[in-house]
Scaffold this motif. Structure first.
Motif, PDB file in Angstrom:
ATOM      1  N   CYS A   1     -10.661  13.524 -11.839  1.00 44.79           N
ATOM      2  CA  CYS A   1      -9.584  12.554 -12.090  1.00 44.79           C
ATOM      3  C   CYS A   1      -8.895  12.841 -13.418  1.00 44.79           C
ATOM      4  CB  CYS A   1     -10.140  11.131 -12.088  1.00 44.79           C
ATOM      5  SG  CYS A   1     -10.665  10.557 -10.454  1.00 44.79           S
TER       6      CYS A   1
ATOM      7  N   LEU B   1      -3.996   2.257  -7.394  1.00 51.14           N
ATOM      8  CA  LEU B   1      -5.369   2.738  -7.525  1.00 51.14           C
ATOM      9  C   LEU B   1      -6.279   1.550  -7.786  1.00 51.14           C
ATOM     10  CD1 LEU B   1      -4.790   5.859  -9.822  1.00 51.14           C
ATOM     11  CD2 LEU B   1      -5.285   5.880  -7.362  1.00 51.14           C
ATOM     12  N   GLU B   2      -7.355   1.470  -7.036  1.00 48.72           N
ATOM     13  CA  GLU B   2      -8.298   0.379  -7.273  1.00 48.72           C
ATOM     14  C   GLU B   2      -8.942   0.562  -8.649  1.00 48.72           C
ATOM     15  OE1 GLU B   2     -12.435  -1.529  -5.507  1.00 48.72           O
ATOM     16  OE2 GLU B   2     -11.289  -0.100  -4.260  1.00 48.72           O
TER      17      GLU B   2
ATOM     18  N   ARG C   1       0.803  -1.220   0.000  1.00 46.37           N
ATOM     19  CA  ARG C   1       0.000   0.000   0.000  1.00 46.37           C
ATOM     20  C   ARG C   1       0.840   1.277   0.000  1.00 46.37           C
ATOM     21  NH1 ARG C   1      -4.781  -2.079   4.139  1.00 46.37           N
ATOM     22  NH2 ARG C   1      -5.916  -3.282   2.553  1.00 46.37           N
TER      23      ARG C   1
ATOM     24  N   ARG D   1     -10.983  -8.130  -6.411  1.00 48.32           N
ATOM     25  CA  ARG D   1     -10.728  -6.700  -6.513  1.00 48.32           C
ATOM     26  C   ARG D   1      -9.346  -6.520  -7.136  1.00 48.32           C
ATOM     27  NH1 ARG D   1     -13.677  -2.995  -3.850  1.00 48.32           N
ATOM     28  NH2 ARG D   1     -14.439  -4.669  -2.493  1.00 48.32           N
TER      29      ARG D   1
ATOM     30  N   ARG E   1      -5.975  10.197  -5.538  1.00 51.26           N
ATOM     31  CA  ARG E   1      -6.546   8.961  -4.998  1.00 51.26           C
ATOM     32  C   ARG E   1      -7.883   9.245  -4.315  1.00 51.26           C
ATOM     33  NH1 ARG E   1      -2.591   5.468  -1.518  1.00 51.26           N
ATOM     34  NH2 ARG E   1      -2.488   7.463  -0.376  1.00 51.26           N
ATOM     35  N   ALA E   2      -8.003  10.390  -3.643  1.00 56.25           N
ATOM     36  CA  ALA E   2      -9.280  10.735  -3.007  1.00 56.25           C
ATOM     37  C   ALA E   2     -10.374  10.909  -4.066  1.00 56.25           C
ATOM     38  CB  ALA E   2      -9.110  12.014  -2.184  1.00 56.25           C
TER      39      ALA E   2
ATOM     40  N   LEU F   1     -15.218   5.756  -7.783  1.00 54.18           N
ATOM     41  CA  LEU F   1     -15.653   4.361  -7.680  1.00 54.18           C
ATOM     42  C   LEU F   1     -16.860   4.222  -6.756  1.00 54.18           C
ATOM     43  CD1 LEU F   1     -12.251   2.414  -7.497  1.00 54.18           C
ATOM     44  CD2 LEU F   1     -13.727   2.785  -9.477  1.00 54.18           C
ATOM     45  N   ALA F   2     -16.871   5.002  -5.663  1.00 50.03           N
ATOM     46  CA  ALA F   2     -18.002   4.919  -4.732  1.00 50.03           C
ATOM     47  C   ALA F   2     -19.291   5.367  -5.413  1.00 50.03           C
ATOM     48  CB  ALA F   2     -17.717   5.771  -3.501  1.00 50.03           C
TER      49      ALA F   2
ATOM     50  N   HIS G   1     -10.362   9.585  -7.001  1.00 44.53           N
ATOM     51  CA  HIS G   1     -10.565   8.263  -7.601  1.00 44.53           C
ATOM     52  C   HIS G   1     -11.515   7.420  -6.744  1.00 44.53           C
ATOM     53  CE1 HIS G   1      -9.177   4.976 -10.293  1.00 44.53           C
ATOM     54  NE2 HIS G   1      -9.377   4.204  -9.220  1.00 44.53           N
ATOM     55  N   HIS G   2     -11.323   7.491  -5.433  1.00 44.80           N
ATOM     56  CA  HIS G   2     -12.212   6.741  -4.537  1.00 44.80           C
ATOM     57  C   HIS G   2     -13.643   7.264  -4.629  1.00 44.80           C
ATOM     58  CE1 HIS G   2      -8.739   5.232  -1.747  1.00 44.80           C
ATOM     59  NE2 HIS G   2      -8.793   4.607  -2.918  1.00 44.80           N
ATOM     60  N   ARG G   3     -13.802   8.593  -4.735  1.00 48.34           N
ATOM     61  CA  ARG G   3     -15.153   9.154  -4.884  1.00 48.34           C
ATOM     62  C   ARG G   3     -15.788   8.658  -6.175  1.00 48.34           C
ATOM     63  NH1 ARG G   3     -12.461  13.950  -3.512  1.00 48.34           N
ATOM     64  NH2 ARG G   3     -12.764  14.782  -5.647  1.00 48.34           N
TER      65      ARG G   3
END
Length: 727
Positions: free
Chosen positions: A686, A626-627, A621, A641, A661-662, A668-669, A664-666
């Motif tokens: 992004c 990036l997921e 990590r 995953r 990354r923040a 995907l969510a 990117h997470h938003r």
């Protein structure tokens, strides 16, 4: 261990024992230099108040004139010493010729003098007579030295003061053909006569000094022994000897026994030179010498002046006046601080060497090289400690070299024999399998050939698959030979990157590389090393592409860059030698191996170079990960995953990556919650980020999915899993 090496080892042991009996010069030098080190570590304490050296030094020569001085000057100095109550005066010089400064000699050398003056000079007593008179009124030992020339013994020569008890002495003590004596007039006046010959060893260092010499049928004491005899008021020195063992020692009644070796030599135990022990000769004559330095002292008259060439090397000093060697011997005897090498020393040293050698021969095959190395060090260290204790506590000299040398020779031979046998087996393994297995595995098998059997073990490992994108199009640019060269140029740097990060190459499949970590060698950081390898391969590929582009331009042909896709996954898999009894490879099997291969295939779909599985991600990590998605790959029913590796640890630590990354997470969510407006907003953030420019295809794919799902909702029960239809 086979019998032959042990037999040879026993022969070597016998050879070492024979070497001690023969005692070549090289072995002697090792032994005596060891004793030198002992004296350097623990020199004899200085013992003032016994011996004083009246020194013919540079200052005395400057004040009194060059040497030799007139004997009248020496007579005055001797009278002064007698008046100051010197116990015994010993001369570390020899007066072998008459004084040329005597009145008669001057009269003969100056023929122009008036006859009356010449007659008066000739009638005066000689300087030698005046010196002899001073000697008669003092307790003086005159020095003499051995000569390699044949000279007859004067009829009126004084008889030596040595009494011999026993027989066979002549074949043991140092033998000289003749002596350089003092002139008879002086010689007959002295109360004692001693030989001051001090011979250095082969390396030029004085360690042992003879206390008795054999010259033309007589035994003569050394200068120091004769001074002690005179100081003790004895008429003779007794030497005990046996034909089979040599000199047993010297005795002077009233003094400690003088311990010598079989040849009548003493080992000198040196103290550090003490300048206070020296009194310049001119100070005796001008009356400035301290009386307490002379009264009741043994006085040695000698020289430290460099021009008179009486400088010796000793274990403690490379430049020591020879006269001080005699002073040190006197102090050794008077304080009973004599060193001695026991007569049983050879037998004790040989027995110890044999015991250590036999222990090595027996134990090394049983306990292996490393424990035997400890045994060797313990044996050698024990021999040195035993020898040091004997020296430091008892002033006894035992040689630690022979036992240590024996242990070393036996250890080296047996270790080499074992190593040669194992190396032959390793060479056989390397030759047979180096073309088929990874270098790490070959070395592991070479270290333990018993592993050459079918079978495997379950291990937590990390797998990597790397494949060239669009290889068919690239291959159309080359013929078979050119394509082979291209593949080799690609595989070589990729392999180097993997191997330098502790990876093992499983196999090459055309343009594809399969590698793994944590087998056959343990690698606690196998997940990180796999990710580092993926990033390193991308960097190496950039350099290769630059070279290929330059070559294509030079050859005026189309340039197609080489791009790769990489899949990384971790998990417990089976690793070991797999195949048939006739041919097998060291490889891996398991679902996580297959998943790593599938992830490599998804790198093209998701527009990233490296796809990392969810089993690997928790351990890496700190990389720029990036997921990407939840996917169900072909052949699997359970979704996994997956993550995209877009950079190293340095990138992951930057504020830009954290912000990306923040966002990117938003994205995907919102995407998985089917909140398409929010997803589009996050997607725009992004794409605007510098990090997003590294994976534009991924965000294009997400944008297309959002458009599709807006028109045809995936339903309220959608779990966000994407089903991959391609490998």
């Amino acid at each position: 261990m086979p019998t032959i090496p042990r037999v040879i080892a026993l022969a070597l042991l016998a050879g070492v024992v024979a070497l001690r009996v023969i005692d070549p010069v090289s072995l002697q030098m090792l032994r005596v230099r060891t004793f030198d080190v002992y004296q350097q570590i623990k020199p004899r304490p200085q013992t003032p108040g016994m011996v004083t050296i009246v020194d013919i030094d540079e200052e005395s020569l400057k004040r009194l004139g060059q040497w030799p001085w007139p004997r009248t000057l020496l007579a005055r100095m001797l009278d002064r010493l007698t008046m100051m109550r010197a116990a015994v005066v010993g001369f570390d010089v020899v007066f072998a010729e008459p004084d040329r400064m005597s009145p008669k000699s001057l009269a003969e050398e100056l023929p122009t003098l008036p006859p009356g003056v010449r007659g008066q000079l000739a009638s005066l007593p000689s300087n030698d007579a005046l010196f002899a008179e001073a000697i008669r009124h003092s307790r003086v030992v005159l020095g003499q030295t051995g000569l390699p020339l044949d000279r007859p013994v004067p009829a009126d020569a004084p008889k030596p003061s040595v009494a011999v008890l026993g027989d066979g002495l002549t074949r043991w003590v140092e033998n000289h053909r003749s002596l350089l004596r003092n002139i008879p007039e002086i010689d007959q006046a002295a109360a004692g006569h001693g030989v001051f010959t001090v011979a250095a060893e082969t390396d030029g260092v004085v360690r042992r000094v003879p206390m008795v010499l054999y010259v033309q049928g007589n035994f003569y004491p050394s200068l120091s022994v004769e001074m002690l005899r005179l100081a003790a008021g004895q008429k003779s020195v007794l030497i005990k000897t046996r034909d089979d063992i040599g000199v047993e020692g010297l005795r002077i009644r009233g003094l400690p026994p003088i311990r010598t070796d079989a040849n009548g030599r003493v080992w000198v135990y040196f103290a550090k030179s003490n300048p206070a022990q020296y009194v310049s000769a001119y100070r005796i004559l001008d009356g400035t010498a301290p009386p307490e330095a002379i009264a009741n002292h043994l006085i040695l008259v000698g020289t430290s002046a460099a021009g008179l060439l009486d400088i010796k090397a000793t274990p403690l000093s490379p430049f020591l006046p020879g006269v001080e060697v005699h002073a040190q011997i006197l102090e050794n005897i008077l304080t009973n601080a004599q060193l001695q090498q026991p007569r049983d020393a050879v037998g004790v040293e040989v027995c110890l060497a044999v015991a250590i050698g036999l222990a090595m021969i027996v134990l090394l095959p049983l306990i292996g090289a490393r424990p035997t190395m400890a045994l060797f060090l313990a044996a050698a260290g024990g021999a040195v400690a035993w020898s040091w204790h004997a020296f430091a506590v008892q002033k006894v000299l035992y040689d630690p070299v022979l036992p240590s040398l024996t242990a070393l020779v036996i250890f080296i031979f047996l270790t080499y024999t074992s190593y040669a046998k194992e190396e032959a087996e390793r060479r056989q393994v390397r030759s047979a399998f180096s073309h088929y297995m990874s270098p790490a595995l070959v070395e592991r098998l070479a270290a333990d050939p018993s592993r050459l059997k079918l079978g495997g073990e379950m291990r937590d490992m990390t797998l990597l698959f790397c494949d060239v994108r669009g290889f068919t199009t690239i291959s159309e640019q080359f013929d078979a030979e050119g394509l082979t060269r291209l593949i080799n140029r690609f595989l070589t740097p990729m392999t180097e990157v993997i191997l330098t990060r502790q990876g093992t190459i499983d196999k090459y499949m055309g343009d594809c590389i399969m590698a793994f970590w944590n087998a056959p060698l343990d690698d606690p950081s196998h997940q990180a090393h796999a990710c580092e390898s993926a990033l390193g391969m991308i960097d190496a590929l950039k350099e290769l592409n630059e070279n290929l582009k330059s070559e294509a331009e030079a050859e005026n042909r189309k340039y197609i860059p080489i791009n790769v896709g990489v899949g990384i996954n971790s998990g417990v898999v089976c690793v070991g030698n797999m195949g048939s009894e006739q041919r097998f490879d060291y490889s891996v099997l398991g679902d996580d191996v297959n998943l790593a291969s599938r992830l490599e295939g998804q790198s093209k779909t998701y527009g990233v170079t490296t796809v990392v599985g969810e089993n690997t991600e928790p351990q890496v990590r700190d990389f720029a990960l990036l997921e990407l998605d939840l996917i169900r790959v072909k052949g699997k029913t359970v979704p996994v995953r997956i993550f995209g590796l877009v950079g190293d640890r340095a990138m992951a630590a930057t504020p830009e990556f954290a912000a990306h990354r923040a966002a990117h997470h938003r994205l995907l969510a919102a995407y998985r919650a089917q909140d398409w407006p929010a997803a589009e907003t996050a997607l725009a953030d992004c794409r605007a980020s510098p990090i997003g420019a590294l994976i534009p295809k991924f965000y294009e794919m997400i944008a297309e999915r959002i458009v599709i799902f807006r028109e045809a909702s995936p339903g309220a029960d959608w779990d966000g899993v994407f089903v991959a239809t391609s490998k």
